[in-house]
Design an enzyme around this catalytic site. Sequence first.
Site, PDB file in Angstrom:
ATOM      1  N   LEU A 198       0.907  -1.131  -0.112  1.00 17.24           N
ATOM      2  CA  LEU A 198      -0.107  -0.031   0.126  1.00 17.24           C
ATOM      3  C   LEU A 198       1.096   1.227   0.129  1.00 17.24           C
ATOM      4  O   LEU A 198       1.890   1.444   0.712  1.00 17.24           O
ATOM      5  CB  LEU A 198      -0.920  -0.094   1.142  1.00 17.24           C
ATOM      6  CG  LEU A 198      -1.988  -1.207   1.325  1.00 17.24           C
ATOM      7  CD1 LEU A 198      -2.840  -1.018   2.442  1.00 17.24           C
ATOM      8  CD2 LEU A 198      -2.652  -1.364  -0.097  1.00 17.24           C
TER       9      LEU A 198
ATOM     10  N   HIS B 266      -3.552   4.045  -2.385  1.00 13.67           N
ATOM     11  CA  HIS B 266      -4.504   3.210  -1.674  1.00 13.67           C
ATOM     12  C   HIS B 266      -4.930   3.950  -0.543  1.00 13.67           C
ATOM     13  O   HIS B 266      -6.509   3.986  -0.548  1.00 13.67           O
ATOM     14  CB  HIS B 266      -3.641   2.021  -1.254  1.00 13.67           C
ATOM     15  CG  HIS B 266      -3.159   1.215  -2.446  1.00 13.67           C
ATOM     16  ND1 HIS B 266      -1.691   0.941  -2.613  1.00 13.67           N
ATOM     17  CD2 HIS B 266      -3.675   0.695  -3.356  1.00 13.67           C
ATOM     18  CE1 HIS B 266      -1.494   0.169  -3.481  1.00 13.67           C
ATOM     19  NE2 HIS B 266      -2.781  -0.020  -4.031  1.00 13.67           N
TER      20      HIS B 266
ATOM     21  N   GLN C  11      -8.869  -0.123 -16.380  1.00 13.89           N
ATOM     22  CA  GLN C  11      -9.623  -1.060 -15.382  1.00 13.89           C
ATOM     23  C   GLN C  11     -10.899  -0.706 -14.837  1.00 13.89           C
ATOM     24  O   GLN C  11     -11.954  -1.438 -14.724  1.00 13.89           O
ATOM     25  CB  GLN C  11      -8.664  -1.281 -14.093  1.00 13.89           C
ATOM     26  CG  GLN C  11      -9.096  -2.161 -12.994  1.00 13.89           C
ATOM     27  CD  GLN C  11      -8.054  -2.408 -11.855  1.00 13.89           C
ATOM     28  OE1 GLN C  11      -7.376  -3.176 -12.094  1.00 13.89           O
ATOM     29  NE2 GLN C  11      -7.871  -1.683 -10.925  1.00 13.89           N
TER      30      GLN C  11
ATOM     31  N   VAL D 239      -2.674   9.703  -7.219  1.00 10.60           N
ATOM     32  CA  VAL D 239      -2.092  10.605  -6.417  1.00 10.60           C
ATOM     33  C   VAL D 239      -0.484  10.579  -7.012  1.00 10.60           C
ATOM     34  O   VAL D 239      -0.042   9.579  -7.541  1.00 10.60           O
ATOM     35  CB  VAL D 239      -1.999   9.676  -4.941  1.00 10.60           C
ATOM     36  CG1 VAL D 239      -0.863  10.747  -4.053  1.00 10.60           C
ATOM     37  CG2 VAL D 239      -3.125   9.813  -4.211  1.00 10.60           C
TER      38      VAL D 239
ATOM     39  N   LEU E 264       1.723   7.429  -8.118  1.00 12.29           N
ATOM     40  CA  LEU E 264       2.219   6.412  -7.367  1.00 12.29           C
ATOM     41  C   LEU E 264       1.859   5.066  -7.683  1.00 12.29           C
ATOM     42  O   LEU E 264       0.736   4.760  -8.290  1.00 12.29           O
ATOM     43  CB  LEU E 264       1.531   6.819  -6.010  1.00 12.29           C
ATOM     44  CG  LEU E 264       2.123   7.854  -5.134  1.00 12.29           C
ATOM     45  CD1 LEU E 264       1.734   7.924  -3.861  1.00 12.29           C
ATOM     46  CD2 LEU E 264       3.501   8.263  -5.371  1.00 12.29           C
TER      47      LEU E 264
ATOM     48  N   ARG F 294       4.473  -0.730  -8.199  1.00 13.52           N
ATOM     49  CA  ARG F 294       5.871  -0.959  -8.858  1.00 13.52           C
ATOM     50  C   ARG F 294       6.729  -0.099  -9.138  1.00 13.52           C
ATOM     51  O   ARG F 294       7.855  -0.273  -9.380  1.00 13.52           O
ATOM     52  CB  ARG F 294       5.299  -1.443 -10.265  1.00 13.52           C
ATOM     53  CG  ARG F 294       4.457  -2.744 -10.464  1.00 13.52           C
ATOM     54  CD  ARG F 294       4.092  -3.212 -11.666  1.00 13.52           C
ATOM     55  NE  ARG F 294       3.598  -4.418 -11.893  1.00 13.52           N
ATOM     56  CZ  ARG F 294       2.220  -4.816 -11.999  1.00 13.52           C
ATOM     57  NH1 ARG F 294       1.346  -3.623 -12.006  1.00 13.52           N
ATOM     58  NH2 ARG F 294       1.989  -6.056 -11.882  1.00 13.52           N
TER      59      ARG F 294
END
Length: 293
Positions: free
Chosen positions: A33, A37, A153, A176, A184, A187
């Site tokens: 996270l 998130h 997605q 973000v 962000l 990965r």
Amino acid sequence: MRIISSTEEMQAACRELRRQQMPAGLVPTMGALHEGHLSLVRMARSQARTVAVSIFVNPLQFGPAEDYGRYPRTFASDCRMLEAEGVDIVFAPSVEEMYPPDACTYVFVEGMSDRLCGRSRPGHFRGVTTVVAKLFNIVLPGLAFFGQKDAAQVAVLRRMARDLNFDLSVIVGPTVREADGLALSSRNQYLDAQQRKSAAFLYRALSVIEKLAKEGESDTQRLIEAGKQVLAGVPADGAAVTLDYLEIADPETLKEVTNLQSDPNRGAMAAIAAYVGSTRLIDNVVLRPAVAD
Ligand code: PAF
């Protein structure tokens, strides 16, 4: 904060929440996270009385040559962060719990799952829609939160939720970014210092496209060329950025858009995927064409 790994136990707990007219707000994640998130968790907190976060690295959405094995797994620190955010339930099933060996049912959004990332990652969206459909059935959320960074997605999941009549709303939180614009992503931690510098060029390319569109350029080929020129400016001694795709697409259907003015009522987004070293990064910006006076 309850941590639940059994689907049966999670479904029973969430069924009770629904019965009490306060279905959970669900933030599906694969863990590792970061602030992106957590911003979704805060949105969920402000809109739902009970917040559930799922942590599950979903093997079904990784290709055979992809990073499933080395995807960062940081469960203990993820849980500490979620507890500090006031999350009520963490759902963290094992692979066997989610996919019994004889499981053979998949969810596939036809005609959309092979666009953008779906084209270069065959099977990826089928894995995402299958696991998210299962999470929706287990958690029975009223609201489900996803990040704009994964715009394709989001489009595929919205269509799935509509087509399969899931009784929930999909809510999208803004991307973000780091100070230099890099979106962000879990990965990003694969990147070394040089690759990290080059990674900022993805957003730089998108920003140029966004600016030109605002200034009145509506021909998407010209916009894409301008973005590619930015990527060509990665310093020769820096880490190379290898483009997978840079496309301007309708954010709902993911179909290519050729001119921003051809249907001003429809939206458009510039979406990019590129490898920096062996790390595949994605990003996108929503385009707002110039408004005629
Ligand atoms: O965006 C992600 O992290 C994953 O694709 C999701 C939605 C949790 C499904 O595994």
